[in-house]
Design a protein around this motif. Sequence first.
Motif, mmCIF file in Angstrom:
data_model
loop_
_atom_site.group_PDB
_atom_site.id
_atom_site.type_symbol
_atom_site.label_atom_id
_atom_site.label_comp_id
_atom_site.label_asym_id
_atom_site.label_seq_id
_atom_site.Cartn_x
_atom_site.Cartn_y
_atom_site.Cartn_z
ATOM 1 N N LYS A 46 10.583 8.513 27.047
ATOM 2 C CA LYS A 46 11.599 9.498 26.688
ATOM 3 C C LYS A 46 11.034 10.622 25.831
ATOM 4 N N ALA A 47 9.945 10.331 25.161
ATOM 5 C CA ALA A 47 9.373 11.332 24.258
ATOM 6 C C ALA A 47 8.824 12.531 25.012
ATOM 7 N N ILE A 48 8.515 12.318 26.274
ATOM 8 C CA ILE A 48 7.900 13.399 27.044
ATOM 9 C C ILE A 48 8.856 14.582 27.180
ATOM 10 N N ASP A 49 10.178 14.295 27.179
ATOM 11 C CA ASP A 49 11.172 15.352 27.414
ATOM 12 C C ASP A 49 11.503 16.173 26.172
ATOM 13 N N ILE A 50 11.001 15.777 25.023
ATOM 14 C CA ILE A 50 11.359 16.478 23.778
ATOM 15 C C ILE A 50 10.617 17.798 23.680
ATOM 16 N N GLN A 51 11.380 18.874 23.578
ATOM 17 C CA GLN A 51 10.782 20.199 23.417
ATOM 18 C C GLN A 51 11.090 20.793 22.044
ATOM 19 N N THR A 52 12.341 20.659 21.607
ATOM 20 C CA THR A 52 12.719 21.208 20.296
ATOM 21 C C THR A 52 13.649 20.244 19.576
ATOM 22 N N ILE A 53 13.556 20.276 18.268
ATOM 23 C CA ILE A 53 14.436 19.502 17.400
ATOM 24 C C ILE A 53 14.830 20.396 16.230
ATOM 25 N N SER A 54 16.096 20.344 15.856
ATOM 26 C CA SER A 54 16.516 21.009 14.619
ATOM 27 C C SER A 54 17.527 20.103 13.932
ATOM 28 N N ALA A 55 17.491 20.069 12.639
ATOM 29 C CA ALA A 55 18.408 19.209 11.889
ATOM 30 C C ALA A 55 18.449 19.645 10.436
ATOM 31 N N ARG A 56 19.543 19.312 9.791
ATOM 32 C CA ARG A 56 19.626 19.459 8.334
ATOM 33 C C ARG A 56 19.448 18.080 7.726
ATOM 34 N N PHE A 57 19.022 18.055 6.467
ATOM 35 C CA PHE A 57 18.881 16.757 5.810
ATOM 36 C C PHE A 57 19.338 16.842 4.359
ATOM 37 N N VAL A 58 19.779 15.696 3.873
ATOM 38 C CA VAL A 58 20.104 15.523 2.461
ATOM 39 C C VAL A 58 19.208 14.405 1.949
ATOM 40 N N GLN A 59 18.455 14.720 0.907
ATOM 41 C CA GLN A 59 17.505 13.757 0.356
ATOM 42 C C GLN A 59 18.039 13.224 -0.963
ATOM 43 N N GLU A 60 18.136 11.900 -1.085
ATOM 44 C CA GLU A 60 18.586 11.270 -2.332
ATOM 45 C C GLU A 60 17.397 10.556 -2.969
ATOM 46 N N LYS A 61 17.165 10.867 -4.227
ATOM 47 C CA LYS A 61 16.118 10.154 -4.956
ATOM 48 C C LYS A 61 16.790 9.151 -5.883
ATOM 49 N N HIS A 62 16.478 7.881 -5.723
ATOM 50 C CA HIS A 62 17.041 6.829 -6.553
ATOM 51 C C HIS A 62 15.953 6.300 -7.479
ATOM 52 N N LEU A 63 16.283 6.275 -8.762
ATOM 53 C CA LEU A 63 15.383 5.721 -9.767
ATOM 54 C C LEU A 63 16.228 4.954 -10.760
ATOM 55 N N GLU A 64 15.636 3.926 -11.355
ATOM 56 C CA GLU A 64 16.382 3.128 -12.318
ATOM 57 C C GLU A 64 16.830 3.983 -13.497
ATOM 58 N N ILE A 65 16.023 4.968 -13.862
ATOM 59 C CA ILE A 65 16.344 5.811 -15.011
ATOM 60 C C ILE A 65 17.521 6.747 -14.724
ATOM 61 N N LEU A 66 17.744 7.076 -13.467
ATOM 62 C CA LEU A 66 18.736 8.094 -13.128
ATOM 63 C C LEU A 66 20.161 7.565 -13.222
ATOM 64 N N ILE A 67 21.032 8.370 -13.845
ATOM 65 C CA ILE A 67 22.455 8.025 -13.911
ATOM 66 C C ILE A 67 23.039 8.077 -12.505
ATOM 67 N N LYS A 68 22.631 9.126 -11.773
ATOM 68 C CA LYS A 68 23.062 9.263 -10.392
ATOM 69 C C LYS A 68 21.888 9.806 -9.587
ATOM 70 N N PRO A 69 21.883 9.593 -8.273
ATOM 71 C CA PRO A 69 20.730 10.037 -7.478
ATOM 72 C C PRO A 69 20.506 11.540 -7.603
ATOM 73 N N LEU A 70 19.244 11.915 -7.517
ATOM 74 C CA LEU A 70 18.872 13.326 -7.514
ATOM 75 C C LEU A 70 18.962 13.824 -6.071
ATOM 76 N N ILE A 71 19.720 14.866 -5.847
ATOM 77 C CA ILE A 71 19.997 15.328 -4.483
ATOM 78 C C ILE A 71 19.187 16.584 -4.163
ATOM 79 N N SER A 72 18.503 16.561 -3.018
ATOM 80 C CA SER A 72 17.824 17.745 -2.499
ATOM 81 C C SER A 72 18.362 17.988 -1.087
#
Lengths: 217, 234
Positions: A46-72
């Motif tokens: 199936k990978a042969i047919d892939i020509q373009t990909i576009s997407a948005r993402f939300v990145q969450e950083k979780h650390l024990e020190i953090l009150i709430k995740p850091l969002i990028s």
Amino acid sequence: MGEWFEMVRNRLTRTLWSIWPAMCVVLFFITVPCAGSGDWDRIREKAIDIQTISARFVQEKHLEILIKPLISKGAFYFKAPGSLRWEYFSPIQSLLLMHDGKVRRFVGSESGFKEDAGPGLQAMEMVLQEITRWLKGEFTDNPDYHSSLEGDNKIVMVPRNKSFSKIIQKIEILLSDRPGVIETVTIYEGKTSFTKIRFQDVDINQGVADTLFESIP
Amino acid sequence: MNPFRKNPPVDLKMTRYKVQNPVLLLLGMFLLTACAGLPRINAVDAALASKTIKVCETAFPDGKWQFAHVIEASFPGGREAQLIGVTEVSSHPERIHAVMMTIEGLVLFDGLKDDKLTINRSITPFDSIGFAKGLMEDIRLIFLKPDGEPIDAGITENGFEVCRYRVSNDAVVDVMVRPDHMLEIRKYTNERLIRKVVAELSPGSVPEKINFTAHKPAEYRLNLRLISGEQITD
């Protein structure tokens, strides 16, 4: 301080290179049917047919020190055979471009985007070779990671190299119920330290302009 | 009578002075040298000094706080780097927990300083004790009021309220509260400026934008931009 800075750059480059095979798998699996069949060969086809990909993402950083995740937040674009744009919008503006065999990195500041032309970019050009291989579905051939399918929709990648495993313990890729779409990628540094990337608005083979890989904000 | 001169000079270009009292000369040179690096603090009356000290104390976050900043680092030669820093500081008891990570979320350094220094995670070259100690000292300078009472308080030549603290045998810290919610902190070692912090404060003394300049032993600059700042109540 100059030598220290160069050591930092080189170390970050090697670390980033260790992450990119996983990101290639992400790009690959974001477009394929659900891997619940456990059939790597069918996925590769199936990978042969892939020509373009576009997407948005939300990145969450979780650390024990953090009150709430850091969002990028950001977006990425891919166009076969080897053009990639990985961009962060917030809280830092950062842009990585790969196009026509060249890799460029830009970091945003109050005075605008500045190009980062450090020695780490040479490593990024080599990573491009790896990206192309992954996008052909040849992800199980990467000697740096052991990849396995768990259940119907989870792919787990574990570094084989002990030095890498001290930096990244494992990577989990969760496939969505929607065929061909990845829901999340989670990169574990430890039990309480991990980065989770959620993909949204994924478009496959909808066309991506070359200008996206040539222009900076 | 000038103790440093026995015979008045005839030709200034050929002047030679015969020192009457070398001890006084050495004392004078010592005093001049000792005061050369520290800016003058103009004396004020006791009431104003007391008010100034209070202003200096309230310029720092009180209690336990957590901050996340975007850090832009600049080094000699035009080299730059961007990181994200998460800092948890507590004034009573004094405690600092600092984490530095890349934009992609990779943790480069995780360290804790209370009555001892603990490094939870570090990636070379952030794994040196020297780096960890220096980082904690810089964080302390930015976010926590210097220990103890000021040794002097008054007005600078520019008219800013200032408090001077002795933080060690050879180091003093000047805390200057400028108009428009600006805080300036300067650290001197042997009367030489080694650190300068200029912070833009929001209500609650939360530092939103911070310009940090290191002069010695290595030169570098940090621009910190606040992502989030929250007070923690245990």
